[in-house]
Design an enzyme around this catalytic site. Structure first.
Site, PDB file in Angstrom:
ATOM      1  N   CYS A 151      -9.474  -1.724  -2.563  1.00  0.00           N
ATOM      2  CA  CYS A 151      -9.538  -1.758  -1.103  1.00  0.00           C
ATOM      3  C   CYS A 151      -8.762  -0.537  -0.616  1.00  0.00           C
ATOM      4  O   CYS A 151      -9.017   0.569  -1.082  1.00  0.00           O
ATOM      5  CB  CYS A 151      -9.006  -3.069  -0.543  1.00  0.00           C
ATOM      6  SG  CYS A 151      -7.405  -3.602  -1.202  1.00  0.00           S
TER       7      CYS A 151
ATOM      8  N   GLY B 280      -4.820  -1.715  -2.345  1.00  0.00           N
ATOM      9  CA  GLY B 280      -5.074  -2.395  -3.611  1.00  0.00           C
ATOM     10  C   GLY B 280      -4.148  -3.555  -3.887  1.00  0.00           C
ATOM     11  O   GLY B 280      -3.950  -3.917  -5.049  1.00  0.00           O
ATOM     12  N   TRP B 281      -3.575  -4.175  -2.837  1.00  0.00           N
ATOM     13  CA  TRP B 281      -2.679  -5.302  -3.103  1.00  0.00           C
ATOM     14  C   TRP B 281      -2.986  -6.529  -2.250  1.00  0.00           C
ATOM     15  O   TRP B 281      -2.191  -7.467  -2.193  1.00  0.00           O
ATOM     16  CB  TRP B 281      -1.212  -4.895  -2.951  1.00  0.00           C
ATOM     17  CG  TRP B 281      -0.804  -4.246  -1.653  1.00  0.00           C
ATOM     18  CD1 TRP B 281      -1.330  -4.437  -0.415  1.00  0.00           C
ATOM     19  CD2 TRP B 281       0.254  -3.303  -1.482  1.00  0.00           C
ATOM     20  NE1 TRP B 281      -0.674  -3.685   0.512  1.00  0.00           N
ATOM     21  CE2 TRP B 281       0.315  -2.965  -0.111  1.00  0.00           C
ATOM     22  CE3 TRP B 281       1.179  -2.711  -2.346  1.00  0.00           C
ATOM     23  CZ2 TRP B 281       1.249  -2.051   0.396  1.00  0.00           C
ATOM     24  CZ3 TRP B 281       2.102  -1.805  -1.821  1.00  0.00           C
ATOM     25  CH2 TRP B 281       2.127  -1.494  -0.479  1.00  0.00           C
ATOM     26  N   ASP B 282      -4.148  -6.596  -1.595  1.00  0.00           N
ATOM     27  CA  ASP B 282      -4.577  -7.794  -0.860  1.00  0.00           C
ATOM     28  C   ASP B 282      -5.983  -8.221  -1.307  1.00  0.00           C
ATOM     29  O   ASP B 282      -6.136  -9.173  -2.054  1.00  0.00           O
ATOM     30  CB  ASP B 282      -4.548  -7.537   0.652  1.00  0.00           C
ATOM     31  CG  ASP B 282      -3.137  -7.470   1.203  1.00  0.00           C
ATOM     32  OD1 ASP B 282      -2.374  -8.421   0.999  1.00  0.00           O
ATOM     33  OD2 ASP B 282      -2.796  -6.449   1.834  1.00  0.00           O
ATOM     34  N   ARG B 283      -6.983  -7.508  -0.827  1.00  0.00           N
ATOM     35  CA  ARG B 283      -8.361  -7.835  -1.195  1.00  0.00           C
ATOM     36  C   ARG B 283      -8.632  -7.591  -2.673  1.00  0.00           C
ATOM     37  O   ARG B 283      -9.375  -8.350  -3.328  1.00  0.00           O
ATOM     38  CB  ARG B 283      -9.327  -7.018  -0.343  1.00  0.00           C
ATOM     39  CG  ARG B 283      -9.390  -7.441   1.109  1.00  0.00           C
ATOM     40  CD  ARG B 283     -10.076  -6.413   1.988  1.00  0.00           C
ATOM     41  NE  ARG B 283      -9.225  -5.254   2.251  1.00  0.00           N
ATOM     42  CZ  ARG B 283      -9.525  -4.289   3.104  1.00  0.00           C
ATOM     43  NH1 ARG B 283     -10.680  -4.314   3.747  1.00  0.00           N
ATOM     44  NH2 ARG B 283      -8.695  -3.285   3.307  1.00  0.00           N
TER      45      ARG B 283
ATOM     46  N   ARG C 212       3.164 -11.062   4.363  1.00  0.00           N
ATOM     47  CA  ARG C 212       1.940 -11.785   4.724  1.00  0.00           C
ATOM     48  C   ARG C 212       2.247 -13.198   5.231  1.00  0.00           C
ATOM     49  O   ARG C 212       1.630 -13.671   6.186  1.00  0.00           O
ATOM     50  CB  ARG C 212       0.986 -11.859   3.520  1.00  0.00           C
ATOM     51  CG  ARG C 212       0.594 -10.510   2.928  1.00  0.00           C
ATOM     52  CD  ARG C 212      -0.068  -9.614   3.953  1.00  0.00           C
ATOM     53  NE  ARG C 212      -0.531  -8.358   3.364  1.00  0.00           N
ATOM     54  CZ  ARG C 212      -0.009  -7.159   3.628  1.00  0.00           C
ATOM     55  NH1 ARG C 212       1.008  -7.049   4.473  1.00  0.00           N
ATOM     56  NH2 ARG C 212      -0.490  -6.078   3.050  1.00  0.00           N
TER      57      ARG C 212
END
Length: 581
Positions: free
Chosen positions: A321, A324-327, A373
């Site tokens: 994404c 590179g650390w959520d989706r 988050r």
């Protein structure tokens, strides 16, 4: 080093998972800080890292890429696992590495500048000898010239800033040429790493072509690289909502059904773009993607990833994404758990163990910002494991996909049935409001000025990762609605071209006198798949409810807390199931 043989149930039960989740909710993982939470936290992080290595070692031989103080990437694991091959007990005692770690690490060091935040292309899953990789998107102009981007943002620069300028001074023209050479060099190293890992498919989850802040392009992506350096890869643009969207998921009492992303927002400019050759067998109307709710969209994208990695060739897969650390961990984790539920990877791990590995490695050690988050109510992490209830059926099974392929080469079950009912002159069915257009594709990728990095030991026997050379496609396939009132169609077919033999000089080596025996995967029946995934989900909900779930309660809307606790109760079997869950 070879993977160590761990005790079957050591340190991966409910207590260990609770400790992991509490540590995860305390601070973001930082390699240089020993985990990011002080001395006591450092000891806990070391236990988490050790358990991950033990769990990987149950089924694989692996080498380690050292990132002890975050020298390569501050939010990647301190010891990055490079899975080499599936292994038996005997093979673990006779481990022979297939890779020169020092030279691979050198290539990574050269390539990391190409990606946002230095989050380079990193292999995390090994399936059928193919790597599933993760990364951030491509870094833009500002990040290349200054990793913090401070000078870039306040100087008004942007990636390809002069691309649309017709009148350039001699000084500007020289600067532009230097800029292009920098991109050639840095992205050239990135491409060399992709080829070394035998990656062919690049799946971009961004809803933007480029990430824009303060009116400036602060990141780029392969799909808008103007020099077409990534033309030899199969690029798939599969836009998926960012973590902010999952605040709505929480506010709806954690119900994803009926939750549809607003695709008309100004910043959303990346259309769904998938090569037509990859759309035929899934029986999905991709033109309707903007009407899918969060459940349908996640299901369909997961089916696509399973199709890609389950192909008959040796092509690997990259998912990314923006950072590179959520989706990215969402889909990496779902893919890992789905393949495990089929008995195709991590075959010796029990549900509690694969859950621990997925939470620890795919999410925590790769830097997901859970604390941030949770404070914003963006519960994409919770969504990932609660979503397992939506992928228990056979239609998400890679085993089923293999059976369908064996029926008749080139045809799926659905297409065979269609042939019986329709004109035998066509093997595909397109909606009547679509037209198929062929365009000549642009030229080959630009030449690179990057220095060569020799990755193969001289004189050693080799085993090619690619069974045969591929040739680039001379055409680009586009699907578009006719007519269209919009300036551009919401759905386009991407150009699909594969690397030619000249671009595949790097071969993956295995040192030894004979190929090593690969254990056969333990195939799991559909009922087994469902029960395995449900057990993982129930274990997650039970532990989450006693740690993070209640911790996040004060910031929850009044109705959301009740909905969350209701899901916890049902997840652990304290109450009956409901159609809304």
């Amino acid at each position: 080093m070879a993977g160590a043989r761990g005790c079957p149930q050591a340190g991966t039960g409910e207590r260990a998972l609770a400790e992991l989740l509490l540590e995860f909710s305390r601070a973001q993982y930082r390699a240089k800080d020993g985990g990011g939470g002080g001395a006591g936290s450092s000891a806990k992080v070391e236990r988490i890292e050790k358990r991950c290595l033990e769990l990987f070692g149950r089924d694989y031989c692996y080498s380690l890429i050292q990132n002890v103080n975050g020298e390569i990437c501050g939010h990647y694991p301190r010891q990055i696992v490079f899975l080499e091959y599936e292994s038996t007990d005997r093979e673990r005692n006779m481990f022979e590495s297939t890779v020169q770690v020092s030279k691979l690490q050198d290539l990574i060091n050269r390539s990391k500048m190409a990606r946002c935040r230095g989050r380079f292309v990193c292999p995390v899953i090994l399936y059928k000898g193919k790597h599933v990789c993760r990364s951030a998107t491509l870094a833009g102009w500002g990040e290349l010239y200054g990793r913090t981007g401070y000078n870039y943002i306040f100087s008004g620069g942007s990636d390809d800033a002069w691309a649309d300028t017709e009148d350039l001074s001699e000084e500007d023209s020289a600067f532009r040429n230097a800029d292009s050479q920098l991109f050639d060099k840095v992205r050239g190293h990135d491409i060399k790493l992709l080829r070394y890992l035998s990656v062919r498919y690049i799946c971009d989850l961004m809803v933007e072509n480029k990430k824009v802040k303060f009116g400036l392009n602060v990141t780029s992506s392969e799909k808008v690289d103007k020099a077409q350096r990534y033309a030899d890869f199969t690029l798939l643009s599969i836009p998926y909502p960012g973590c902010e969207f999952f605040k709505e998921y929480k506010d709806r009492d954690y119900r994803a059904e009926g939750l549809v992303f607003n695709w008309k927002q100004d910043y959303v400019d990346a259309p769904l773009s998938i090569p037509v050759s990859l759309t035929r067998s899934l029986n999905i109307d991709w033109s309707e993607y903007q009407s899918w709710d969060l459940v349908q969209q996640t299901q369909n994208y997961l089916k696509l990833l399973i199709l890609l990695i389950n192909g008959d060739d040796d092509s690997g897969l990259l998912v990314h994404c923006i950072s590179g650390w959520d989706r990215t961990p969402l889909f990496v984790a779902l893919l890992r758990l789905s393949l495990w539920a089929d008995g195709l990877i991590h075959a010796s791990l029990e549900p509690a163990e694969i859950l621990y590995l997925t939470v620890a490695y795919d999410w925590f050690l790769f830097g997901h910002m859970l604390v941030d988050r949770l404070s914003k109510g963006e519960e994409i992490f919770f969504f990932c494991f609660n979503f397992l209830k939506h992928i228990t059926s056979e239609e998400f099974s890679a085993v089923k996909l293999q059976r369908r392929k064996s029926l008749l080469p080139g045809f799926t079950v659905e297409e065979i049935c269609m042939l019986k009912q329709r004109d035998r002159g066509s093997t595909t069915s397109l909606s009547s409001d679509f037209s198929l257009v062929l365009e000549s594709s642009p030229g080959a990728a630009g030449s690179f000025t990057s220095e060569a990095v020799e990755l193969m030991p001289a004189g050693a026997q080799t085993q090619a990762a690619w069974r045969k050379s591929r040739t680039s496609s001379p055409q680009t396939v586009l699907w578009s609605r006719t007519p269209q009132s919009e300036d551009r169609p919401p759905y386009q077919e991407a150009k699909s071209s594969s690397s030619s033999s000249s671009n595949h000089s790097d071969t993956f080596l295995r040192v030894g006198s004979s190929p090593l025996e690969v254990p056969k995967p333990r195939l799991v029946p559909v009922a087994g798949r469902e029960s395995r995934l449900e057990e993982v989900r129930s274990a997650f909900l039970a532990t989450y409810s006693s740690t993070i779930g209640l911790k996040a309660a004060p910031s929850s809307p009044s109705g959301a807390l009740g909905g969350l606790l209701e899901q916890f109760a049902r997840g652990v079997g304290l109450r009956g199931s409901s159609s809304t869950l």
